[in-house]
Design a protein around this motif. Structure first.
Motif, PDB file in Angstrom:
ATOM      1  N   UNK A  58       0.832  -1.208   0.000  1.00 15.54           N
ATOM      2  CA  UNK A  58       0.000   0.000   0.000  1.00 15.54           C
ATOM      3  C   UNK A  58       0.866   1.258   0.000  1.00 15.54           C
ATOM      4  N   UNK A  59       1.975   1.231   0.751  1.00 13.47           N
ATOM      5  CA  UNK A  59       2.858   2.395   0.801  1.00 13.47           C
ATOM      6  C   UNK A  59       3.503   2.695  -0.540  1.00 13.47           C
ATOM      7  N   UNK A  60       3.970   1.650  -1.229  1.00 15.67           N
ATOM      8  CA  UNK A  60       4.553   1.854  -2.564  1.00 15.67           C
ATOM      9  C   UNK A  60       3.499   2.422  -3.513  1.00 15.67           C
ATOM     10  N   UNK A  61       2.290   1.856  -3.451  1.00 14.55           N
ATOM     11  CA  UNK A  61       1.204   2.325  -4.320  1.00 14.55           C
ATOM     12  C   UNK A  61       0.885   3.788  -4.049  1.00 14.55           C
ATOM     13  N   UNK A  62       0.833   4.154  -2.778  1.00 18.72           N
ATOM     14  CA  UNK A  62       0.533   5.538  -2.407  1.00 18.72           C
ATOM     15  C   UNK A  62       1.644   6.491  -2.865  1.00 18.72           C
ATOM     16  N   UNK A  63       2.894   6.048  -2.739  1.00 20.03           N
ATOM     17  CA  UNK A  63       4.006   6.877  -3.198  1.00 20.03           C
ATOM     18  C   UNK A  63       3.960   7.119  -4.694  1.00 20.03           C
ATOM     19  N   UNK A 118      -5.338 -13.608  -2.642  1.00 22.39           N
ATOM     20  CA  UNK A 118      -5.738 -13.896  -4.027  1.00 22.39           C
ATOM     21  C   UNK A 118      -6.090 -12.605  -4.763  1.00 22.39           C
ATOM     22  N   UNK A 119      -6.713 -11.660  -4.051  1.00 19.16           N
ATOM     23  CA  UNK A 119      -7.063 -10.380  -4.664  1.00 19.16           C
ATOM     24  C   UNK A 119      -5.806  -9.599  -5.036  1.00 19.16           C
ATOM     25  N   UNK A 120      -4.775  -9.654  -4.166  1.00 22.38           N
ATOM     26  CA  UNK A 120      -3.533  -8.942  -4.453  1.00 22.38           C
ATOM     27  C   UNK A 120      -2.805  -9.563  -5.650  1.00 22.38           C
ATOM     28  N   UNK A 121      -2.823 -10.896  -5.746  1.00 24.23           N
ATOM     29  CA  UNK A 121      -2.243 -11.548  -6.927  1.00 24.23           C
ATOM     30  C   UNK A 121      -2.960 -11.070  -8.187  1.00 24.23           C
ATOM     31  N   UNK A 127      -5.343   1.348  -8.898  1.00 20.02           N
ATOM     32  CA  UNK A 127      -4.716   0.311  -8.074  1.00 20.02           C
ATOM     33  C   UNK A 127      -5.019   0.546  -6.600  1.00 20.02           C
ATOM     34  N   UNK A 128      -4.892   1.805  -6.151  1.00 25.58           N
ATOM     35  CA  UNK A 128      -5.150   2.126  -4.742  1.00 25.58           C
ATOM     36  C   UNK A 128      -6.594   1.824  -4.380  1.00 25.58           C
ATOM     37  N   UNK A 129      -7.508   2.151  -5.271  1.00 22.31           N
ATOM     38  CA  UNK A 129      -8.926   1.850  -5.011  1.00 22.31           C
ATOM     39  C   UNK A 129      -9.138   0.342  -4.890  1.00 22.31           C
ATOM     40  N   UNK A 130      -8.531  -0.432  -5.790  1.00 19.29           N
ATOM     41  CA  UNK A 130      -8.689  -1.887  -5.751  1.00 19.29           C
ATOM     42  C   UNK A 130      -8.079  -2.473  -4.478  1.00 19.29           C
ATOM     43  N   UNK A 131      -6.967  -1.910  -4.022  1.00 21.12           N
ATOM     44  CA  UNK A 131      -6.324  -2.415  -2.808  1.00 21.12           C
ATOM     45  C   UNK A 131      -7.132  -2.096  -1.556  1.00 21.12           C
ATOM     46  N   UNK A 132      -7.803  -0.952  -1.550  1.00 25.39           N
ATOM     47  CA  UNK A 132      -8.434  -0.476  -0.328  1.00 25.39           C
ATOM     48  C   UNK A 132      -9.943  -0.629  -0.312  1.00 25.39           C
ATOM     49  N   UNK A 133     -10.549  -0.963  -1.451  1.00 32.82           N
ATOM     50  CA  UNK A 133     -12.008  -1.092  -1.506  1.00 32.82           C
ATOM     51  C   UNK A 133     -12.363  -2.502  -1.952  1.00 32.82           C
ATOM     52  N   UNK A 134     -12.702  -3.337  -1.005  1.00 33.01           N
ATOM     53  CA  UNK A 134     -12.912  -4.761  -1.288  1.00 33.01           C
ATOM     54  C   UNK A 134     -14.202  -5.028  -2.056  1.00 33.01           C
ATOM     55  N   UNK A 135     -15.136  -4.040  -2.065  1.00 31.11           N
ATOM     56  CA  UNK A 135     -16.420  -4.269  -2.738  1.00 31.11           C
ATOM     57  C   UNK A 135     -16.295  -4.289  -4.261  1.00 31.11           C
ATOM     58  N   UNK A 136     -15.190  -3.769  -4.806  1.00 31.67           N
ATOM     59  CA  UNK A 136     -15.025  -3.682  -6.257  1.00 31.67           C
ATOM     60  C   UNK A 136     -14.291  -4.918  -6.763  1.00 31.67           C
ATOM     61  N   UNK A 137     -14.858  -5.563  -7.772  1.00 32.92           N
ATOM     62  CA  UNK A 137     -14.233  -6.751  -8.364  1.00 32.92           C
ATOM     63  C   UNK A 137     -13.306  -6.329  -9.493  1.00 32.92           C
ATOM     64  N   UNK A 138     -12.016  -6.689  -9.447  1.00 33.57           N
ATOM     65  CA  UNK A 138     -11.095  -6.320 -10.529  1.00 33.57           C
ATOM     66  C   UNK A 138     -11.457  -7.056 -11.817  1.00 33.57           C
ATOM     67  N   UNK A 139     -11.164  -6.456 -12.980  1.00 32.31           N
ATOM     68  CA  UNK A 139     -11.383  -7.157 -14.251  1.00 32.31           C
ATOM     69  C   UNK A 139     -10.400  -8.306 -14.408  1.00 32.31           C
ATOM     70  N   UNK A 140     -10.700  -9.199 -15.323  1.00 33.02           N
ATOM     71  CA  UNK A 140      -9.808 -10.331 -15.563  1.00 33.02           C
ATOM     72  C   UNK A 140      -8.522  -9.861 -16.250  1.00 33.02           C
TER      73      UNK A 140
END
Length: 646
Positions: A430-435, A570-573, A593-606
């Motif tokens: 998360x820190x790298x993503x935020x930076x 699995x979500x991070x992978x 990326x930050x939204x996907x890491x911090x908001x679990x309600x959103x499903x990432x695309x394939x």
């Protein structure tokens, strides 16, 4: 909040200025201190005088005023919204003060209205984030994923605008659908820094539950506020006011041009006095940097003078003493452009001193690049540059000291890796993503790092990640998305394919590097040289094969089996594979990326297939512990470095 005079408004907010004449609306309040005050006591009298001072001075001080009253001091501040005139501002502050005296007869309190807020305290006022989120529009949006992405983008842009604005205020809107628009407003008090404003607004945004899946939301804090709606809550500026602002803008531009011409003439004349011997020196530009200002750095670049009052020029003798004459036992690491030493200043403060190569032109370029860029950047996930030093051919960069050194020294060590449970690894990710998000979208400059890798991610005493080494970074114009270079610099295994093969780099190049690091953190192995098996020469091929086979959980570092929630891993992978896709257009931005890491309600695309072909253009040979290369089926001069950790 605005005065009738047009100069009250910052030029940056021309498209979003509003004139609000609506009477004040109470939103929320907090009586923080349980210690009551007595009527007609010294505190009470000071408080009444404070309220009078805030009501009188806030409208006359561009909508923000902070003061203290009496020997037995009472501190207070008032903030009016950046889109109201002085009459509305004064009425709102007066109403807020009257309400505070009725609601909170305690020694510390704060109240929020729609157009203003007022706070007082017996002690010094806090600048730490403390949020309140009163009820707002509770209607749910039909498409939370799209809504969240648009809202995140709008909030990021508004926060960036507010940090740059003299009033620390910004409003704006973004299209959601053909018939729907999100309207947003952000503001900070002007007794905090630009960086603190950005951090406060980030925390305010994270307080919005589920990224704000309601049609409206609001977060109030002592030092910043955030609000959004699916309907306008501010009006467009009047034409006459626009004309006044344009006239003011033209006048300001003429003044700036006049000063710039005068400075240009002065520095041209100054440079013409240089001797021929100085012009032949390897570092004439660096000598000019400190010629006029011995205490602070000045950089001359393309006829522009860039000065930094935040970057002290430090004596070389002091740095030499701090590192015990650059003693080998103080060495933290060695790279292609120089060596890093631990140092201790006379006051006991620990520092890291990078001594750049005395004869390396690349070292000189890195030196200038770091000063140009990182001296202007301040973020909790970037290593702070404290100063620099010059003496003859000696070039030093002084940084804050990171006690846990670099990520690779821990992540790829079987014993030290035990320190990194899943909570710490996720914090690092998360820190790298935020930076990176700050570099790409939130800072005053748009920066592409170009050499993101675990050895350039340093860890402080709390294992918080800080991105370092900006010698290869490049600055983009605000509307620039991609650039091309014939000299590719970076590290094999972390370079995006379009950069390594074609010299094309963009924010998506950094996203690729981030994705590689994310997967390395989860798996605990390097992308290159791990020798996972005969069918997978890199970590990316290995991860992609297991993902397609539905065996992605087999990627997990065995040391994480007891500390890691499998669904989260699995979500991070999944996010990592999205970042390393071959097509840059398919990779997410860092805000996504930050939204996907911090908001679990959103499903990432394939994800689609990662890039595997970078190694085809490289024939690397080992020279003195570093990777070098020759050109092979490429028009680019490919320079690849493997720099030792700090």
């Amino acid at each position: 909040m605005a005065k009738a005079n047009s100069t009250f408004f910052p030029l940056i907010l021309i498209p979003f200025l509003v004139l609000n004449l609506v009477s004040g609306k109470y939103l929320n309040s907090s009586c923080d201190d349980n210690v009551p005050y007595e009527l007609n006591s010294p505190f009470y009298n000071n408080l009444m005088n404070l309220f009078n001072s805030l009501s009188l001075n806030t409208p006359q001080s561009q909508g923000f005023y902070k003061t203290s009253i009496g020997n037995d001091q009472v501190y207070g501040r008032a903030l009016c919204r950046g889109d109201v005139n002085s009459a509305v501002c004064q009425n709102c502050v007066e109403s807020a003060c009257q309400d505070l005296s009725k609601k909170c007869q305690t020694q510390s309190a704060v109240i929020w209205y729609d157009e203003c807020q007022v706070e007082y305290s017996y002690g010094t006022l806090t600048t730490a984030y403390t949020g309140k989120y009163p009820e707002s529009n509770n209607e749910k949006v039909s498409d939370p994923v799209q809504f969240c992405q648009v809202l995140t983008n709008l909030s990021t842009i508004l926060a960036k605008m507010a940090k740059r604005d003299e009033l620390m205020f910004a409003t704006g809107k973004r299209k959601l659908t053909k018939n729907e628009t999100i309207y947003g407003l952000v503001q900070c008090t002007r007794d905090i820094s630009s960086e603190e404003c950005g951090s406060c607004l980030y925390l305010a945004f994270t307080d919005l539950n589920g990224c704000g899946s309601s049609e409206g939301g609001m977060v109030l804090s002592r030092t910043c506020n955030l609000r959004f709606e699916l309907k306008p809550f501010y009006s467009e500026p009047h034409t006459s006011r626009n004309k006044s602002i344009i006239r003011a803008s033209i006048a300001a531009t003429i003044c700036i041009m006049t000063v710039a011409i005068a400075l240009g003439i002065y520095f041209c004349n100054h440079r013409s006095k240089k001797t021929g011997d100085e012009e032949k020196s390897q570092i004439p530009v660096l000598q000019e940097m400190v010629a006029q200002t011995p205490n602070y750095v000045m950089i001359k670049e393309e006829s522009n003078i860039l000065s930094s009052q935040e970057l002290p020029f430090m004596e070389f003798a002091v740095m030499k003493a701090a590192t015990d004459n650059f003693l080998d036992s103080n060495k933290l690491g060695q790279g292609g452009f120089g060596t890093v030493y631990k140092g201790i200043l006379p006051d006991g403060k620990e520092i890291a001193v990078k001594r750049l190569s005395r004869r390396s032109w690349q070292g000189l370029e890195e030196f200038k690049n770091e000063i140009r860029l990182i001296a202007k950047l301040q973020h909790r996930n970037l290593v702070r540059l404290l100063g620099c030093s010059l003496e003859g051919n000696e070039k030093l960069l002084i940084y804050e000291y990171m006690p846990n050194k670099s990520l690779d020294t821990i992540l790829f060590d079987l014993e030290k890796r035990l320190q990194l449970d899943w909570t710490k690894r996720l914090k690092i990710i998360s820190g790298i993503a935020r930076g990176l998000l700050y570099l790409h979208e939130e800072s005053r400059l748009k920066i592409i790092h170009r050499d993101l890798k675990p050895s350039n991610v340093l860890l402080d005493h709390l294992m918080a990640a800080k991105i370092s080494d900006f010698g290869m970074a490049r600055m983009f114009q605000e509307n620039q998305n991609m650039a091309n270079t014939k000299r590719v610099v970076g590290t094999y295994g972390y370079m995006a394919p379009e950069y390594a093969m074609e010299g094309l780099f963009s924010v998506k190049s950094d996203v690729f590097s981030f994705g590689v690091i994310l997967l390395e953190i989860i798996i605990g192995k390097r992308n290159i040289g791990s020798h996972l098996n005969d069918q997978a020469q890199t970590l990316l091929t290995y991860a992609w094969r297991l993902w397609n086979e539905g065996q992605q959980l087999d990627l997990i570092d065995p040391m994480l089996t007891e500390s890691c929630p499998m669904q989260e891993l699995e979500r991070c992978i999944h996010i990592g594979l999205l970042c390393v896709q071959e097509d840059p257009a398919e990779r997410p931005t860092m805000s996504e990326v930050v939204v996907l890491l911090e908001t679990k309600q959103i499903s990432p695309p394939e994800p689609n297939k990662p890039a595997f072909s970078v190694r085809k253009i490289v024939r690397h040979i080992v020279i003195e512990g570093e990777f070098s290369s020759t050109k092979d089926q490429s028009v680019n001069q490919l320079t690849i470095s493997s720099i030792a950790p700090r």
